[in-house]
Design an enzyme around this catalytic site. Structure first.
Site, PDB file in Angstrom:
ATOM      1  N   CYS A   1       0.849  -1.182   0.000  1.00  0.00           N
ATOM      2  CA  CYS A   1       0.000   0.000   0.000  1.00  0.00           C
ATOM      3  C   CYS A   1       0.892   1.241   0.000  1.00  0.00           C
ATOM      4  CB  CYS A   1      -0.970   0.011   1.159  1.00  0.00           C
ATOM      5  SG  CYS A   1      -0.259  -0.409   2.736  1.00  0.00           S
ATOM      6  N   GLY A   2       1.849   1.237  -0.894  1.00  0.00           N
ATOM      7  CA  GLY A   2       2.696   2.413  -1.047  1.00  0.00           C
ATOM      8  C   GLY A   2       3.515   2.679   0.196  1.00  0.00           C
TER       9      GLY A   2
END
Lengths: 290, 138
Positions: free
Chosen positions: A88-89
């Site tokens: 998620c980044g």
């Protein structure tokens, strides 16, 4: 120049990756909707709760509650709330970096720091630091007040026993789908809620009947207040996680598409070069026969 | 003077009910108490149990778990951890939960599983409240 076959395999691989990232993007989008809805649902509860707290603490200003006791801060407990899953980044990285910074700062001030890790990523990150007092992995997926209560009550017990003089929470605040930032707030000791100036002037300070006494209600409400705070932070983190993943997967899908485009270009060039080479051979051979 | 009172039940999962009713009966700290229209401002803790509200001559029951309630400006707000309408209660499930909790209570040794015990007790209370609320509704 890579061989034709190599390029073709590569294109196939990237295509498959993009399929996965696209699917993850859509799943995250769906989950984000759920998480946001839960946050919306929770809002009235939190608001009413805070209103009642304000109301109460206005009347019990002088009284002392163990959970509100301000002590000399020697030991600080940091509650780090991250997601359970990655991809998620930089969402979790940001939270963890903020947590690291806070740990260093507090230790620089000569305070002892212990950690409570909510979410797998926090635990994995601090696993070797030897500072973890308690961790709750695999808890973010289930939205139950029950989980928040377990965590909050454990923190409260630790505070009451004197093992921590202060409990702070670091979590990922959901600002919008595009923006999620790590933020920090004090959980314990609970600060008296000041009624804002506007409200005090409103004159709605009706005389309440309290059952049981104001102090006793406060005793019940304070632990619940902790639950509400922790639950709220967990909801924020989960919404942030899905939003961050959505963006990350969208970027990944786009990167895949760019890569496929470039690879296709390479593929076509290579093929054309091969054809040209063969033609040259044929022409060369025909010339030689003359 | 209003003859009805606004009833709101709010849980962390959202508002469950928001209605004008004639009367509300709730399990308070010191026992069950009733609230009619124009009640004086009140703040009370709430135990696990049945919330009964009367409207158009009809009694409806709702199972609520712990929290507190606030009465002001002819509005009564219950802030509870969970609430379920009597008609929505799954009796079989509640019965199973009751048996499970009782079994766990019987098995748990006094010291070593203090938390489990507390949890099982809370579960048992909730199950009993559910059954009672369902029974009252019928």
């Amino acid at each position: 120049m890579p061989s034709l076959k190599e390029v073709k395999t590569k294109i196939g691989g990237v295509k498959k990756t993009s399929q996965i990232t696209r699917a993850m993007n859509m799943v995250a989008a769906a989950k984000l909707r759920g998480a946001q809805a839960r946050m919306e649902d929770f809002r009235p509860y939190a608001e009413q709760f805070n209103a009642a707290m304000r109301n109460l603490s206005a009347g019990t200003g002088g009284a002392n509650f163990p959970l509100m006791e301000v002590r000399d801060v020697r030991t600080v407990e940091l509650m780090v709330i991250t997601s359970d899953r990655g991809l998620c980044g930089s969402f979790n990285t940001h939270i963890l970096r903020a947590a690291e910074k806070a740990v260093n700062r507090l230790e620089g001030e000569g305070k002892k720091v212990s950690l409570v890790c909510v979410g797998k990523k926090a635990r994995n990150h601090f696993r070797r630091s030897g500072k973890i007092r308690q961790s709750y992995p695999d808890i973010m997926g289930t939205f139950q007040m029950f989980n928040a209560r377990t965590i909050a009550q454990d923190a409260a017990a630790n505070f009451l026993s004197g093992d921590a003089d202060e409990v702070r929470v670091i979590y990922g605040r959901f600002h919008s789908v595009a923006v999620q930032r790590p933020e920090e707030f004090d959980l314990l000791p609970v600060k008296p809620v000041e009624s804002s100036a506007g409200e005090a002037g409103g004159g709605s300070q009706a005389v309440y009947i309290y059952e049981p006494s104001q102090e006793e209600i406060m005793e019940v409400l304070l632990p619940m207040y902790l639950n509400v705070m922790v639950y709220h932070a967990m909801l924020e983190v989960s919404a942030s996680e899905h939003a961050a993943r959505m963006t990350a997967m969208d970027n990944a899908t786009r990167a895949c598409n760019d890569m496929i485009e470039n690879l296709t270009l390479v593929y076509n060039k290579t093929r054309q070069a091969g054809i040209t080479g063969e033609l040259m051979d044929i022409v060369g051979g025909a010339e030689a026969l003359k | 003077m209003a003859t009805q009172i606004q009833l709101e039940v709010v849980t962390p999962k959202g508002a469950v009910i928001s209605e004008q009713v004639d009367m509300v009966t709730a399990p308070g700290y010191a026992g069950v108490f009733g609230i009619l229209a124009n009640h004086a401002p009140l703040l009370s803790t709430i135990k696990v149990g049945s919330l009964v509200y009367k409207k158009d001559g009809r009694d409806d029951v709702m199972m609520i778990s712990g929290g507190f309630c606030e009465v002001s400006n002819n509005k009564v707000t219950f802030l509870v951890e969970s609430a379920e309408r009597g008609t929505d209660i799954d009796i079989d499930r509640a019965l199973r939960a009751k048996e499970r909790a009782e079994k766990r209570l019987a098995e748990a040794t006094a010291q070593q599983e203090k938390i489990d015990r507390a949890r099982a007790e809370a579960a048992l209370q909730r199950a009993l409240a559910r059954l009672k609320a369902a029974g009252q509704q019928a």
